[in-house]
Design a protein around this motif. Structure first.
Motif, PDB file in Angstrom:
ATOM      1  N   UNK A  55      43.711 -16.494 -38.171  1.00 16.18           N
ATOM      2  CA  UNK A  55      44.780 -16.061 -39.080  1.00 16.18           C
ATOM      3  C   UNK A  55      45.347 -14.712 -38.650  1.00 16.18           C
ATOM      4  N   UNK A  56      44.457 -13.792 -38.269  1.00 11.48           N
ATOM      5  CA  UNK A  56      44.902 -12.474 -37.824  1.00 11.48           C
ATOM      6  C   UNK A  56      45.747 -12.580 -36.554  1.00 11.48           C
ATOM      7  N   UNK A  57      45.430 -13.554 -35.711  1.00 12.28           N
ATOM      8  CA  UNK A  57      46.119 -13.710 -34.426  1.00 12.28           C
ATOM      9  C   UNK A  57      47.537 -14.264 -34.591  1.00 12.28           C
ATOM     10  N   UNK A  58      47.821 -14.906 -35.718  1.00  9.22           N
ATOM     11  CA  UNK A  58      49.177 -15.408 -35.950  1.00  9.22           C
ATOM     12  C   UNK A  58      50.164 -14.251 -35.849  1.00  9.22           C
ATOM     13  N   UNK A  59      51.260 -14.496 -35.172  1.00 12.92           N
ATOM     14  CA  UNK A  59      52.232 -13.436 -34.873  1.00 12.92           C
ATOM     15  C   UNK A  59      52.662 -12.670 -36.121  1.00 12.92           C
ATOM     16  N   UNK A  60      52.911 -13.387 -37.218  1.00 10.62           N
ATOM     17  CA  UNK A  60      53.404 -12.740 -38.441  1.00 10.62           C
ATOM     18  C   UNK A  60      52.352 -11.843 -39.090  1.00 10.62           C
ATOM     19  N   UNK A  61      51.079 -12.020 -38.735  1.00  6.79           N
ATOM     20  CA  UNK A  61      50.006 -11.158 -39.245  1.00  6.79           C
ATOM     21  C   UNK A  61      49.588 -10.100 -38.230  1.00  6.79           C
ATOM     22  N   UNK A  62      49.499 -10.511 -36.973  1.00  6.20           N
ATOM     23  CA  UNK A  62      49.055  -9.579 -35.930  1.00  6.20           C
ATOM     24  C   UNK A  62      50.009  -8.395 -35.806  1.00  6.20           C
ATOM     25  N   UNK A  63      51.321  -8.663 -35.918  1.00  7.09           N
ATOM     26  CA  UNK A  63      52.286  -7.586 -35.715  1.00  7.09           C
ATOM     27  C   UNK A  63      52.189  -6.498 -36.791  1.00  7.09           C
ATOM     28  N   UNK A  64      52.237  -6.842 -38.093  1.00 12.13           N
ATOM     29  CA  UNK A  64      52.082  -5.770 -39.091  1.00 12.13           C
ATOM     30  C   UNK A  64      50.700  -5.127 -39.060  1.00 12.13           C
ATOM     31  N   UNK A  65      49.668  -5.889 -38.707  1.00 12.21           N
ATOM     32  CA  UNK A  65      48.310  -5.334 -38.659  1.00 12.21           C
ATOM     33  C   UNK A  65      48.193  -4.265 -37.578  1.00 12.21           C
ATOM     34  N   UNK A  66      48.702  -4.571 -36.395  1.00  2.43           N
ATOM     35  CA  UNK A  66      48.632  -3.607 -35.292  1.00  2.43           C
ATOM     36  C   UNK A  66      49.475  -2.372 -35.592  1.00  2.43           C
ATOM     37  N   UNK A  67      50.663  -2.584 -36.149  1.00  2.00           N
ATOM     38  CA  UNK A  67      51.516  -1.452 -36.491  1.00  2.00           C
ATOM     39  C   UNK A  67      50.852  -0.567 -37.542  1.00  2.00           C
ATOM     40  N   UNK A  68      50.333  -1.186 -38.592  1.00  2.00           N
ATOM     41  CA  UNK A  68      49.703  -0.423 -39.677  1.00  2.00           C
ATOM     42  C   UNK A  68      48.541   0.416 -39.150  1.00  2.00           C
ATOM     43  N   UNK A  69      47.721  -0.191 -38.308  1.00  2.00           N
ATOM     44  CA  UNK A  69      46.576   0.526 -37.741  1.00  2.00           C
ATOM     45  C   UNK A  69      47.025   1.711 -36.886  1.00  2.00           C
ATOM     46  N   UNK A  70      48.016   1.489 -36.012  1.00  2.00           N
ATOM     47  CA  UNK A  70      48.504   2.557 -35.132  1.00  2.00           C
ATOM     48  C   UNK A  70      49.157   3.686 -35.926  1.00  2.00           C
ATOM     49  N   UNK A  71      49.985   3.308 -36.891  1.00  6.02           N
ATOM     50  CA  UNK A  71      50.711   4.298 -37.679  1.00  6.02           C
ATOM     51  C   UNK A  71      49.748   5.149 -38.511  1.00  6.02           C
ATOM     52  N   UNK A  72      48.715   4.526 -39.034  1.00  6.13           N
ATOM     53  CA  UNK A  72      47.715   5.263 -39.821  1.00  6.13           C
ATOM     54  C   UNK A  72      47.016   6.312 -38.957  1.00  6.13           C
ATOM     55  N   UNK A  73      46.654   5.944 -37.740  1.00  7.43           N
ATOM     56  CA  UNK A  73      45.988   6.893 -36.845  1.00  7.43           C
ATOM     57  C   UNK A  73      46.940   8.023 -36.466  1.00  7.43           C
ATOM     58  N   UNK A  74      48.195   7.670 -36.169  1.00  2.00           N
ATOM     59  CA  UNK A  74      49.196   8.695 -35.831  1.00  2.00           C
ATOM     60  C   UNK A  74      49.402   9.661 -36.994  1.00  2.00           C
ATOM     61  N   UNK A  75      49.319   9.148 -38.215  1.00  2.00           N
ATOM     62  CA  UNK A  75      49.458   9.978 -39.418  1.00  2.00           C
ATOM     63  C   UNK A  75      48.334  11.019 -39.490  1.00  2.00           C
ATOM     64  N   UNK A  76      47.109  10.582 -39.191  1.00  2.00           N
ATOM     65  CA  UNK A  76      45.968  11.509 -39.207  1.00  2.00           C
ATOM     66  C   UNK A  76      46.097  12.534 -38.078  1.00  2.00           C
ATOM     67  N   UNK A  77      46.546  12.097 -36.918  1.00  2.00           N
ATOM     68  CA  UNK A  77      46.746  13.028 -35.801  1.00  2.00           C
ATOM     69  C   UNK A  77      47.743  14.126 -36.177  1.00  2.00           C
ATOM     70  N   UNK A  78      48.805  13.731 -36.854  1.00  5.95           N
ATOM     71  CA  UNK A  78      49.807  14.710 -37.283  1.00  5.95           C
ATOM     72  C   UNK A  78      49.206  15.691 -38.289  1.00  5.95           C
ATOM     73  N   UNK A  79      48.411  15.167 -39.203  1.00 13.61           N
ATOM     74  CA  UNK A  79      47.754  16.028 -40.199  1.00 13.61           C
ATOM     75  C   UNK A  79      46.808  17.020 -39.532  1.00 13.61           C
ATOM     76  N   UNK A  80      46.277  16.639 -38.376  1.00 10.23           N
ATOM     77  CA  UNK A  80      45.369  17.515 -37.628  1.00 10.23           C
ATOM     78  C   UNK A  80      46.129  18.477 -36.711  1.00 10.23           C
ATOM     79  N   UNK A  81      47.451  18.392 -36.745  1.00  5.92           N
ATOM     80  CA  UNK A  81      48.268  19.336 -35.975  1.00  5.92           C
ATOM     81  C   UNK A  81      48.681  18.864 -34.602  1.00  5.92           C
ATOM     82  N   UNK A  82      48.376  17.603 -34.257  1.00  4.98           N
ATOM     83  CA  UNK A  82      48.752  17.070 -32.942  1.00  4.98           C
ATOM     84  C   UNK A  82      50.101  16.365 -33.051  1.00  4.98           C
ATOM     85  N   UNK A  83      51.024  16.723 -32.176  1.00  4.20           N
ATOM     86  CA  UNK A  83      52.360  16.129 -32.192  1.00  4.20           C
ATOM     87  C   UNK A  83      52.811  15.807 -30.768  1.00  4.20           C
TER      88      UNK A  83
END
Length: 313
Positions: A55-83
């Motif tokens: 189910x996760x591998x289905x394109x309609x699920x994999x795409x938002x899942x990967x984006x959400x995971x990446x964006x969340x990490x980038x958000x924490x990096x920004x909070x830590x002062x990395x840009x």
């Protein structure tokens, strides 16, 4: 301050369990995941953490899942002062880049790529399209073979990843024919990919028209930092150009090798893969093995990068 570029993974990097550790350790990550679940109308979070994998591998699920995971990490990096000073993503990863550059809001991007995934799935009959990785053959040699194929079974270049690794995309019969001819032309291997459609080929053009409507109804603003577009391998910041690139991206090759070559020339201190896996870090090393890379996907790797980032800054 150190100069870094962020790169974001695309489809194929997903795995059950990704994001859970960050979700449990950072309240702001939990908040973002919960907002995404609400916006989508189903629990993407539980699908990411518990599966099932098919189910996760289905394109309609994999795409938002990967984006959400990446964006969340980038958000924490920004909070830590990395840009980052610039950013790019592989196919789907371009949307993570645009969120990081503050061109698209996170939850709107999650909804967009969910729809993008559905349209890509529906653009061509299931099982009738295919993709394959061609190893050990130059781009020009691959193009020469593709030009000789039956026009009724089209095959296009899809991903130009790094020297000696190019992905082709087209009809299942076209890929089968191309694979034999590419081996005869000197390819070391031609490996079928486990995908549901002929992505980044002309066969995706039917999806682009409908997706353009969704983009028009979305809020896309000028990017705060340059985002390197897959279609041109050049930086974009203007919203109108970004929108145009995202439409063309569906049926155009991902020129990731050229993007990485641009980054290598920038006198960066490091290129940082933000999100699950280390596929893109490996591509960086194939383009220039001396380039310093980081792969940030959990608390341990995030803290390691932040510690380096703050040294002598």
């Amino acid at each position: 301050m150190k100069k870094v570029a962020y790169i974001f993974p695309g489809q194929g990097s997903q795995a059950v369990g990704m994001g859970r550790e960050m979700y449990e350790n950072y309240p702001e990550v939990k908040k973002l995941f919960d907002q995404a679940d609400q916006a989508l109308g189903y629990s993407l979070t539980s699908l990411m953490f518990e599966g099932p994998e098919e189910e996760l591998t289905k394109t309609e699920n994999a795409q938002p899942a990967l984006l959400l995971n990446s964006v969340a990490i980038a958000h924490i990096l920004k909070a830590e002062g990395a840009n980052p000073v610039t950013t790019a993503g592989h196919s789907l990863g371009e949307y993570s880049s645009l969120v990081t550059a503050e061109s698209i809001r996170p939850i709107e991007a999650v909804q967009l790529v969910h729809m993008r995934g559905k349209l890509m799935e529906e653009a061509f009959p299931t099982g009738k399209g295919a993709m394959a990785a061609v190893l050990g053959l130059a781009k020009e040699d691959i193009e020469a073979v593709l030009l000789q194929l039956d026009e009724n079974e089209p095959v296009d270049l899809a991903n130009i990843n790094c020297p000696g690794q190019i992905v082709i995309s087209g009809t299942a019969k076209g890929i089968e024919n191309a694979s034999e001819q590419l081996k005869d032309a000197g390819a070391k291997r031609v490996l079928p990919l486990n995908v549901s459609g002929p992505f980044h080929s002309r066969l995706m053009e039917p999806a682009s028209g409908e997706f353009a409507v969704h983009l028009k109804n979305s809020t896309i603003i000028d990017a705060e930092i340059p985002v390197y577009a897959n279609v041109t391998a050049q930086p974009v910041t203007e919203s109108a150009e970004i929108e145009k690139m995202l439409i063309e991206q569906l049926y155009s090759p991902v020129r990731f090798q050229e993007i990485l070559e641009e980054f290598v020339q920038m006198d960066l201190d490091a290129i940082v893969e933000v999100g699950h896996g280390k596929v893109l870090s490996g591509l960086v090393k194939k383009v220039n093995r001396r380039t310093k890379t980081f792969s940030v996907q959990d608390s341990e790797t995030l803290n390691s990068f932040i510690q380096w980032y703050r040294e002598d800054s």
